[in-house]
Design an enzyme around this catalytic site. Structure first.
Site, PDB file in Angstrom:
ATOM      1  N   GLU A  10       0.794  -1.236   0.000  1.00 43.46           N
ATOM      2  CA  GLU A  10       0.000   0.000   0.000  1.00 43.46           C
ATOM      3  C   GLU A  10       0.825   1.284   0.000  1.00 43.46           C
ATOM      4  OE1 GLU A  10      -2.768  -0.517   3.255  1.00 43.46           O
ATOM      5  OE2 GLU A  10      -3.495  -2.411   2.457  1.00 43.46           O
ATOM      6  N   ASN A  16       1.963  -4.596  -3.409  1.00 42.06           N
ATOM      7  CA  ASN A  16       0.566  -4.985  -3.189  1.00 42.06           C
ATOM      8  C   ASN A  16      -0.225  -3.740  -2.807  1.00 42.06           C
ATOM      9  OD1 ASN A  16      -1.303  -7.252  -2.706  1.00 42.06           O
ATOM     10  ND2 ASN A  16      -1.118  -6.775  -0.509  1.00 42.06           N
ATOM     11  N   HIS A  55     -10.278  -5.815  -2.279  1.00 49.94           N
ATOM     12  CA  HIS A  55     -11.269  -5.585  -1.211  1.00 49.94           C
ATOM     13  C   HIS A  55     -12.421  -4.803  -1.840  1.00 49.94           C
ATOM     14  CE1 HIS A  55      -8.892  -7.254   1.984  1.00 49.94           C
ATOM     15  NE2 HIS A  55      -7.871  -6.468   1.692  1.00 49.94           N
ATOM     16  N   ASP A  64     -12.222  -9.985  -1.059  1.00 53.92           N
ATOM     17  CA  ASP A  64     -13.489 -10.163  -0.365  1.00 53.92           C
ATOM     18  C   ASP A  64     -14.467  -9.151  -0.949  1.00 53.92           C
ATOM     19  OD1 ASP A  64     -12.489  -7.873   1.041  1.00 53.92           O
ATOM     20  OD2 ASP A  64     -12.018  -9.044   2.821  1.00 53.92           O
ATOM     21  N   GLU A  93      -6.154 -10.388  -1.835  1.00 61.96           N
ATOM     22  CA  GLU A  93      -6.906 -10.230  -0.573  1.00 61.96           C
ATOM     23  C   GLU A  93      -8.405 -10.106  -0.840  1.00 61.96           C
ATOM     24  OE1 GLU A  93      -5.303  -7.128   1.941  1.00 61.96           O
ATOM     25  OE2 GLU A  93      -3.237  -7.584   1.381  1.00 61.96           O
TER      26      GLU A  93
HETATM   27  O1  G3I Z   1      -3.290  -8.848  18.570  1.00 55.06           O
HETATM   28  C1  G3I Z   1      -4.120  -7.842  19.163  1.00 55.06           C
HETATM   29  C2  G3I Z   1      -4.759  -8.356  20.426  1.00 55.06           C
HETATM   30  O2  G3I Z   1      -3.758  -8.653  21.370  1.00 55.06           O
HETATM   31  C3  G3I Z   1      -5.738  -7.285  20.958  1.00 55.06           C
HETATM   32  O3  G3I Z   1      -6.394  -7.798  22.053  1.00 55.06           O
HETATM   33  C4  G3I Z   1      -6.738  -6.920  19.882  1.00 55.06           C
HETATM   34  C5  G3I Z   1      -7.679  -5.802  20.336  1.00 55.06           C
HETATM   35  O4  G3I Z   1      -8.060  -4.975  19.305  1.00 55.06           O
HETATM   36  O5  G3I Z   1      -6.054  -6.471  18.727  1.00 55.06           O
HETATM   37  C6  G3I Z   1      -5.208  -7.463  18.191  1.00 55.06           C
HETATM   38  O6  G3I Z   1      -4.599  -6.913  17.046  1.00 55.06           O
HETATM   39  C7  G3I Z   1      -5.440  -6.840  15.886  1.00 55.06           C
HETATM   40  C8  G3I Z   1      -4.728  -7.560  14.763  1.00 55.06           C
HETATM   41  O7  G3I Z   1      -5.467  -7.423  13.578  1.00 55.06           O
HETATM   42  C9  G3I Z   1      -4.587  -9.045  15.054  1.00 55.06           C
HETATM   43  O8  G3I Z   1      -5.834  -9.651  15.178  1.00 55.06           O
HETATM   44  C10 G3I Z   1      -5.627  -5.382  15.522  1.00 55.06           C
HETATM   45  O9  G3I Z   1      -6.396  -4.719  16.515  1.00 55.06           O
HETATM   46  C11 G3I Z   1      -6.324  -5.273  14.187  1.00 55.06           C
HETATM   47  O10 G3I Z   1      -6.348  -3.915  13.781  1.00 55.06           O
HETATM   48  C12 G3I Z   1      -5.592  -6.069  13.167  1.00 55.06           C
HETATM   49  O11 G3I Z   1      -6.312  -6.000  11.963  1.00 55.06           O
HETATM   50  C13 G3I Z   1      -5.639  -6.443  10.820  1.00 55.06           C
HETATM   51  C14 G3I Z   1      -5.508  -5.301   9.828  1.00 55.06           C
HETATM   52  O12 G3I Z   1      -4.885  -5.768   8.650  1.00 55.06           O
HETATM   53  C15 G3I Z   1      -4.688  -4.150  10.381  1.00 55.06           C
HETATM   54  O13 G3I Z   1      -4.898  -3.048   9.583  1.00 55.06           O
HETATM   55  C16 G3I Z   1      -6.458  -7.549  10.185  1.00 55.06           C
HETATM   56  O14 G3I Z   1      -6.507  -8.676  11.054  1.00 55.06           O
HETATM   57  C17 G3I Z   1      -5.839  -7.947   8.844  1.00 55.06           C
HETATM   58  O15 G3I Z   1      -6.686  -8.866   8.206  1.00 55.06           O
HETATM   59  C18 G3I Z   1      -5.684  -6.701   7.997  1.00 55.06           C
HETATM   60  O16 G3I Z   1      -5.133  -7.061   6.762  1.00 55.06           O
HETATM   61  C19 G3I Z   1      -4.919  -5.990   5.849  1.00 55.06           C
HETATM   62  C20 G3I Z   1      -3.723  -6.396   4.995  1.00 55.06           C
HETATM   63  O17 G3I Z   1      -2.626  -6.663   5.810  1.00 55.06           O
HETATM   64  C21 G3I Z   1      -3.408  -5.312   3.997  1.00 55.06           C
HETATM   65  N1  G3I Z   1      -4.553  -4.964   3.195  1.00 55.06           N
HETATM   66  C22 G3I Z   1      -5.754  -4.643   3.947  1.00 55.06           C
HETATM   67  C23 G3I Z   1      -6.103  -5.743   4.920  1.00 55.06           C
HETATM   68  C24 G3I Z   1      -7.375  -5.427   5.657  1.00 55.06           C
HETATM   69  O18 G3I Z   1      -7.241  -4.324   6.483  1.00 55.06           O
END
Ligand code: G3I
Length: 462
Positions: free
Chosen positions: A163, A204, A240, A271, A269
């Site tokens: 990004e 990406n 997305h 969806d 990615e």
């Molecule tokens: O690990 C912590 C956990 O300890 C805590 O309790 C919890 C509370 O919010 O957060 C957890 O971290 C989360 C992390 O995912 C792991 O689950 C973050 O809050 C959450 O923001 C994070 O989201 C990820 C996101 O990227 C971050 O922007 C999504 O799972 C993930 O699927 C998403 O993937 C991105 C790609 O990398 C890039 N393209 C877009 C895509 C969707 O946003």
């Protein structure tokens, strides 16, 4: 693209897919005609994959599907990002990433490494530090040397840079571009090539799926990197999508113009979200979007594969980020395939829809009552789910004092609480899947509870 390069890339992909086939054979999956998403994709020289994340790997119902032949590629959604892999400067942690890699390896699935460099999910030591360009370059190179070095030979590809652009095609203002200028992209790609010479190196991004300013910016970046001799093997189109924003413009032509530069392209990615609640119209649009994406990829020979951003709504990132939206994936929250969405993908990949085959035994009965307080009209609809039958008898019971007065489209009789309906001379034959309705009027006092158990020719129906 020059044919020797093309031949080399084809050979590398063939090797990777060959390894996939070899490992698949080792875990001795039953041989069957292509019918799952990855089997169908593989038959066309592609992979079909899913993202996953570590917490989900303890959900055994979930991993049974993730590790099945539906998926030939896995992307760790979070566990290879900077905050996971280098939480403190110079202290590397691979436990989570390794867990995903070993899951995939054990099942003959390839891994898309994601991601070496992003503006999100950076550890605090990095974002709160104050770095000179020289220091940050060295931090970046060290991170990539370690992480890509650790996974050397274990990942099919890396999303090296994730990004880099704003939606208007300008470079995103972040730690990297603000400190290093746009040259950080070349620095990252070179470091990744040095660390793992056989991994395909991708940039990406989202909202580059169709033509437009952002996609043009990516196109120009790839051309400029190539002109400078910077290693770049592929462009990842995140995909997305949201049905309320329309389908990306000219997706296949867009993928093709990148492929024509001599790079692979992949949907990384995918969806397709919607504003909840889902309804038949939205789902039909969503299914069409999935179909369009699959067809766009299959229409471009260098589109090497499609990855969905997890396969089930149970673990989708969408509801947590886009409030009131979701239902974006082909499996629902209970891990059941959504027939329309899964079916659309399966069909677009050349399959027969892959839904659950119709049952070959049994029967189904739908019952309704139009009640006016002291009496009601009951309607029963029998569907034959087994082999064709000639002559049927339906039995069910009431729990109250319902009394039959008159029936039609069948011979109705009653003995105490038990009701029996047999076919007339003209509606006794029911082919597989065929239905027949019959009705009757009853009187009652007290409550009129609907019957719950039905049997046709002695077989209990659903
Ligand atoms: O690990 C912590 C956990 O300890 C805590 O309790 C919890 C509370 O919010 O957060 C957890 O971290 C989360 C992390 O995912 C792991 O689950 C973050 O809050 C959450 O923001 C994070 O989201 C990820 C996101 O990227 C971050 O922007 C999504 O799972 C993930 O699927 C998403 O993937 C991105 C790609 O990398 C890039 N393209 C877009 C895509 C969707 O946003």
């Amino acid at each position: 693209m020059p044919s020797p390069l093309r031949a080399r890339l084809t050979a590398v992909l063939a090797l990777s897919l060959g390894a996939l086939l070899a490992v698949t054979a080792l875990v001795s999956r039953p041989a069957s005609a292509a019918s799952t998403l990855n089997q169908l994709a593989k038959a066309q020289g592609r992979y079909f994959g899913s993202a996953t994340d570590n917490p989900e790997l303890s959900d055994t119902a979930y991993t049974a599907i993730l590790g099945s032949d539906e998926f030939g590629a896995i992307t760790p959604g979070n566990s290879m990002k900077w905050d996971a892999t280098e939480p403190s400067q110079g202290q590397f942690s691979y436990t989570k990433g390794d867990a995903v890699v070993s899951f995939a390896k054990a099942r003959g699935q390839i891994v898309r490494g994601h991601t070496l460099l992003w503006h999100q999910q950076l550890p605090g030591w990095l974002t709160s530090g104050s770095w000179t360009a020289a220091q940050l370059t060295s931090i970046l190179q060290n991170h990539i040397a370690n992480v890509a070095g650790h996974y050397k030979g274990q990942v099919y590809s890396w999303d090296v840079v994730n990004e880099p652009f704003n939606d208007d095609g300008t470079y995103r203002s972040d730690l990297w571009s603000n400190t290093l200028g746009t040259g950080y992209i070349a620095t990252a790609l070179k470091a990744a090539r040095a660390a793992d010479p056989n991994a395909k190196l991708y940039i990406n991004d989202y909202n580059i799926d169709g033509t437009g300013a952002k996609s043009d910016a990516m196109y120009n970046l790839v051309k400029s990197l190539q002109a400078q001799g910077v290693p770049i093997d592929g462009v990842g189109f995140q995909g997305h999508l949201a049905i309320q924003y329309g389908f990306p413009t000219n997706m296949q032509q867009n993928l093709q113009r990148f492929a024509d530069l001599g790079v692979d392209v992949a949907i990384t990615e995918l969806d397709v979200r919607m504003v909840l609640p889902a309804d038949a119209t939205k789902v039909a649009t969503q299914a069409q979007y999935y179909t369009n994406v699959v067809k766009a990829c299959l229409g471009v020979s260098r589109c090497v594969g499609i990855t969905i951003w997890d396969y089930t709504d149970k673990y989708s990132w969408i509801p947590g980020v886009f409030s009131g939206q979701g239902s974006a994936l082909p499996w629902d929250e209970n891990l059941a395939k959504k027939p329309d969405v899964y079916g659309a993908i399966n069909t677009a990949l050349g399959g027969s829809g892959g839904g659950t085959p119709p049952p070959t035994t049994g029967c189904k009965v739908a019952y309704s009552a139009n009640d006016w307080g002291s009496g009601f009209t009951a309607t029963v609809t029998i569907t034959n789910q087994g082999p064709a039958i000639s002559g049927w008898t339906l039995k069910y019971s009431y729990s109250g004092d319902q009394k039959l007065s008159q029936g039609w489209n069948g011979t109705w009789s009653q003995s105490g609480k038990d009701v029996t309906v047999t076919n007339t001379s003209w509606n006794g034959t029911l082919a597989t899947g065929a239905s027949i309705s019959a009705g009757a009027n009853f009187t009652y006092t007290g409550t009129n509870t609907a019957p719950t158990a039905f049997a046709v020719n002695g077989t209990t129906c659903t």
